[in-house]
Every structure is written in C-alpha cells, then in structure tokens.
Design a protein around this motif. Sequence first.
Motif, mmCIF file in Angstrom:
data_model
loop_
_atom_site.group_PDB
_atom_site.id
_atom_site.type_symbol
_atom_site.label_atom_id
_atom_site.label_comp_id
_atom_site.label_asym_id
_atom_site.label_seq_id
_atom_site.Cartn_x
_atom_site.Cartn_y
_atom_site.Cartn_z
ATOM 1 N N MET A 58 0.869 -1.245 0.025
ATOM 2 C CA MET A 58 -0.036 0.037 -0.155
ATOM 3 C C MET A 58 0.978 1.312 0.036
ATOM 4 S SD MET A 58 -3.248 0.922 -0.248
ATOM 5 C CE MET A 58 -3.594 -0.627 -0.066
ATOM 6 N N SER A 59 0.400 2.199 -0.680
ATOM 7 C CA SER A 59 1.250 3.378 -0.708
ATOM 8 C C SER A 59 0.060 4.706 -0.695
ATOM 9 C CB SER A 59 2.212 3.709 -2.132
ATOM 10 O OG SER A 59 0.964 3.854 -3.130
ATOM 11 N N VAL A 60 0.614 5.836 -0.059
ATOM 12 C CA VAL A 60 0.155 6.954 0.064
ATOM 13 C C VAL A 60 -0.679 7.553 -1.345
ATOM 14 C CG1 VAL A 60 0.195 9.672 0.633
ATOM 15 C CG2 VAL A 60 1.253 7.856 2.116
ATOM 16 N N LEU A 61 0.193 7.257 -2.398
ATOM 17 C CA LEU A 61 -0.334 7.387 -3.659
ATOM 18 C C LEU A 61 -1.650 6.908 -4.037
ATOM 19 C CD1 LEU A 61 3.056 8.067 -5.509
ATOM 20 C CD2 LEU A 61 1.725 10.021 -4.799
ATOM 21 N N LEU A 62 -1.553 5.473 -3.799
ATOM 22 C CA LEU A 62 -2.571 4.906 -4.143
ATOM 23 C C LEU A 62 -3.851 5.318 -3.259
ATOM 24 C CD1 LEU A 62 -4.408 2.440 -5.642
ATOM 25 C CD2 LEU A 62 -3.306 0.846 -3.942
ATOM 26 N N LEU A 63 -3.528 5.383 -2.177
ATOM 27 C CA LEU A 63 -4.756 5.932 -0.973
ATOM 28 C C LEU A 63 -5.417 7.235 -1.942
ATOM 29 C CD1 LEU A 63 -3.205 5.173 2.287
ATOM 30 C CD2 LEU A 63 -5.295 3.874 1.250
ATOM 31 N N THR A 64 -4.643 7.949 -2.068
ATOM 32 C CA THR A 64 -5.064 9.270 -2.546
ATOM 33 C C THR A 64 -5.819 9.075 -3.810
ATOM 34 O OG1 THR A 64 -3.048 10.649 -1.698
ATOM 35 C CG2 THR A 64 -4.224 11.727 -3.338
ATOM 36 N N ALA A 65 -5.229 8.286 -4.754
ATOM 37 C CA ALA A 65 -6.133 7.907 -6.197
ATOM 38 C C ALA A 65 -7.397 7.228 -5.624
ATOM 39 C CB ALA A 65 -5.132 7.072 -6.744
ATOM 40 N N LEU A 87 1.768 3.549 7.237
ATOM 41 C CA LEU A 87 2.573 4.221 6.463
ATOM 42 C C LEU A 87 3.124 5.898 7.324
ATOM 43 C CD1 LEU A 87 0.595 4.121 3.068
ATOM 44 C CD2 LEU A 87 2.844 2.923 3.691
ATOM 45 N N GLY A 88 4.396 6.043 7.466
ATOM 46 C CA GLY A 88 4.740 7.160 8.143
ATOM 47 C C GLY A 88 5.358 8.083 7.344
ATOM 48 N N ALA A 89 6.067 8.952 7.795
ATOM 49 C CA ALA A 89 6.825 10.310 7.390
ATOM 50 C C ALA A 89 7.271 10.079 5.803
ATOM 51 C CB ALA A 89 7.735 11.101 8.322
ATOM 52 N N ALA A 99 8.079 10.467 0.053
ATOM 53 C CA ALA A 99 8.131 9.793 -1.012
ATOM 54 C C ALA A 99 7.060 10.509 -2.161
ATOM 55 C CB ALA A 99 8.203 8.271 -1.058
ATOM 56 N N ALA A 100 5.720 10.500 -1.378
ATOM 57 C CA ALA A 100 4.566 10.768 -2.178
ATOM 58 C C ALA A 100 4.805 12.415 -2.880
ATOM 59 C CB ALA A 100 3.319 10.610 -1.495
#
Length: 649
Positions: A1-8, A34-36, A41-42
């Motif tokens: 999981m990534s912050v980018l996928l959560l945002t998308a 997912l931390g700082a 990275a995002a």
Amino acid sequence: MSVLLLTAAAYEADPEGPGADAGLVLRAAAAAGLGAAALDAAGRAGLTRDAGRLRLPDPRARYAAEPPDRRRAAHRLLAAAATGERQRPAGLLHRALATPYPDERLGAELAAAAAEPGPPAGERARALAVAAGLAADPAVRAARLVAAADRYRRAGRPARARELLDRAAESAAPGPVRGQAALVHGLLALRDGPVADARESLLLAAGQSAPGPALDARLAAAEAAWALGDAEGYREVVGVQGIPPGPGAVLDYRLGMSASLGERFLAGRAALARVVEQAARGPEGEPDALLRAGAAALVAGQVDAACRIGSRALAAARAQDAAPEVPRALELLAYGELRSGRHARARAHAEEGLRTARAGGQRNLVAGQHAVLALVASLDSDADTVARHAAAAQHIADRHGLVQAATLAQWALARADLARGRAAEATARLGPLTGPGPRGGHFAVRMLAVPCLVEAAASAGDPGGAREAVAEFAVWTERGYDPQAPAQLARCLALLDPCDDRFGEALARHDRVGGDFERARTAALYGKWLRRTRRPARARVLLRDALVAFERCGAAVWAAQTAAELRATGEAPGYVRPCADLAELTPQQLRIAHCVAEGDTNREVARRLSVSPRTVDHHLRNVFAQLGVRSRVELARLVHRAERPATAS
C-alpha cells in the motif's frame, strides 16, 4: 500500500471534485503503517496539499494502473478511516467501491445516504452511480442511474449525466423511471441542445410521470417553447386545462403567463403581480421558483422587481449548490438591468453568466449572454465588438432554434447601425424583426425594438413605413408591459409627425419614469429636428443635455453621434485637453485620427487607408497616448475643435 494509491482511491469517490480529503487519506495511511518517509516519497512523486485537500497529477491513470485487489484494499482502508456521522456517506462509498459483487443491502444503504442533504451534489451523484453497480435488479439499477444523472446535471456536469442516461437505457425500466429519464434528457437539451427536441422530451416526461414531476416537465417544456418563439405552443403547454394545478404561486404563474400572451391581459397582469408579491414577501425559496417570479415580473412590466428577484435567485442558487441555475439567474439579471437602462451592471452580470454557462456546458445560455453583451456593446463599443457577440449568439441560436437569442442579436446589430448613422441598414434589419408571424422576431422582444425601427425609418427619410408597427406598439403600451413604453411611444409619434408638443410630451414622460439612455435618445432626436428646422439655439440646449446623458450612462457611440450634431449647430463640445496638439502626429496618425473622428471603425479605417486593422490599432493607441485622450469620443472632439473652433451662438 502507498500514500499515492490511497490518494488516487480517494479521488475515485468523486473524480471531478476539488481533491482528496487529506484527513481521510492520512488516517488510512496511518492505519496501514505508512509514516513520514512514505509521505515524503509521495511528495517527490507530485503529491501536494492545500486547504485540507491532497492533489495528485492524473489520479485516474494511477488508480487504473493498480491491480483490482490493491484498489479494493485501499478503499477498505479509507472506509475504515471514515469515522463519525459526517463521513458516513464517504465510508459507505468506499465500502461499495471495495465490493466486487452486487450487494443489494449496501446499495440501498448508499442510495439512501445519497438522498440525504449535506454532501455536495457531485458527491451524491457519484454515490448513486456506484449504488447502481451494486444492484442485481435491472429496474433498480436503471432508477439509480437516472437519479445519479439528475444529480450530475444539478452539479453542472452534463457530459457525465448523459453518459449515465445512456447506461440506464440499456436496462429494463418501469414507466416512471423512463419518465424521469426523459425529464433529465429534456432539461439537459433545454440548456445545451435543440430546444424543439427538449420540448418533445419534456412533454413525453410529463405524460409518463407522477403529478409533481409531470408539472416540472410541463413548466420546462413551456420554457423551451418560449426560447423557440412559439407563443401559441407556450400558452398550450403552460395552460391549466387538464393539468394538476400545483402550488398557489405556480398556478398564478401559469394563469398569468397564459393570459398575458392572449387577450386577457388584465387578468394576466393581476396573476403575475401576485407571483411577484409572494416572491417579495416570502422566504428565500428555491432558485426555480424565484426565476419564475423574475420572469413574471419582466412580463408584467415590473423590471426593477425582476432585478431584485434575480439577485435573490442568484444567491439561492449559489447557497443551494444548484450550479445550472447560476447562469440562468445571471441571464435574468443581465436582461433586467439592460431593460432598466443600467448597462454597466448588465455587462457585468452577462460576462459572469457567460463564464459560468461555458464552464457548465450550457451553450443555450451562452447564446443568451452573448446577445445581451451585443446589446450593451451597441452603446459603447466599436461595431466589431457588437458583431462578434451577435455572431456568437446567432451561431448557437441557428443550430438550437433559439429565436429569442437570435432576435436580441439582430436588434443589437441594428442599434449599432443606427448609432453610426446607417439608418437604411438598420431599417432593413428591423423591419422583419418587428413584424408578426413565424418569420418575425420573438413575440416577447419584437415590440421592444419598434422604437428603434421608427427612429431608423425616420432617419432614412421614410417614417411612414413604420406606422403599422407603431399602431401595434400603442396597443402593447396600453397594456403596461414596459415602463419606458409610454415615453417611447410619444417619441415615435413625434418622429412620424414632428412637432414641439409631441417631443415635449415624450421628454415629460421620460422624466416621470427615469432612464438616462432613452431620454437622451429623445432629446438628441428633438435637437436634430430643431437644427434641421433652423432653430440652432434651442437645438444646442437639447443636444448638450443628450451628450452629457450619453456620457453619464457610458453610451460612447451615441455620444459621438450627438457631438457631431452639436458641431453642426455651430458649437464644438469641450472637455478636451487644451495642451493636445494634432501637429505632434505623423501624417499617417493624423489620417487615422480624422477617420475615427468621422465615426469609422478600425476595419473601415483600414479599408479606406489600405492598411491592416492591426496597423490601425497600433497607430490609434499611439495617438491616444500622444494626445492624452482616453476614448474615440474625446479624440473626435479634439479633431473637430482643432479644425473649427467653437463659435458664439
């Protein structure tokens, strides 16, 4: 999981919204561990944060690039992070997006949440569209798709609404759902499409719908008939025979509009006055109801009331997230201000209306705003500006059958001709426009243009050709449809059979109702007649008054024409800088200045001097700067003053 996928995935809940909810995404990211470092990275990958929203370049492409199981996992995290009653609709939506199969219970729950007030129309539309995908029953799926299409229409997203209607047509649907689909189709076409098609779709919807939606459909079909210029069709659709009456104000509106377009005009005015009075004393109300009241005020001749109601309709549309009604309210305001002679306000509202109508894909309203801007430009701009707005209105009007917008555009072109002394051209344009029958102008506009026809015919030396139109205008005036009409009628009669008493009566009537522009036109025409009957001293007084009034209301083109008349009496208008010196100009600049002083447009100057319009524009800007003038009117005064100083009267 990534912050980018959560945002998308958060974007996917409302792809056309203002961005992903930062709090929701960050809570889901924290739950996923997912931390700082993940946030940094995002950020390097293009994620930005502003005003509580996360924004990502091309989120749809990033979302589509992920496998379905990872997308569903992201939605599950977002659903779990959507805590509290305010985020319940978002939580349900993400639960639905995480569900790969039909789920009747979840779909019903999501559809019910979408019907509750609170979330913006776009979010509610998205929820209904997703709920449709959870339905196993084709009829339920079609009903939710049509409801979602209507929500997208209300949110100002017509393309998405049409897409969902096409999907709904693929499913079997009961009669009421088909009626609702026809209603949404018709309302979309009414704002962006041939209005004849819109009327038929709306009448079909009226025949297939329950009483409430059927009445809405008939009122919208009447609006389509109005845009078409079909007075008889309008009366038939808006009438009360065999149709549920609706609320009191709606019944009065229907009675009043139908009677006002027929022979029962007194009863019609009384009913419309009740509509206006109720709107004036009632609560803010729905934008649709206020817009009907504003239209009623215009037809009843209560132009100032129409402007006040238009302002309230605009405020209500903005407050209630009714995007399609914002340009409608601005059109009502612009037209009302134009009728009131407040041209600067009319331009401001029409320009804003043009922007919002374009943004919402409502080309029929774009045409109306261009037509108003053409009429305003016929007072204070060059002929090219009038022609540009009129052509834009006419282009859409021809394609979509918008007779009212086309009539206003042609009237604007005629006024531009008249302001520049092209009386024969103006008469040729206005003759058909003011005539009755299917080849004439719009039934609600053509009488407004009669005073221009009479002025043009008189200036062209054939006032008798307008007598028939004036006789009809006199009947229309008696019915009280326009507060300016009595003064304009007196002016028309003075132009047909000139005498001091008739012109004096026209000016006295203007003084009772106000309106700088119309009074200035009467004073200028009276002064012109006095000059030609060899009474220059009296003519100067009237022409000076007209010149000041034209300048005060920003009618620069009419001011220039009046200044020329004033010079013909032996007086040169002042107000030019005493230090300005034409000797400072180059020969080419001087030639251009002379042409402009004679009233030529940039294109006409270019043709006379065999140069390009761009060259004329460049030289003219330099002339303005060199002489310290700010307008073509000031330049004309300076040129004529330099050639022939003012003489004593």
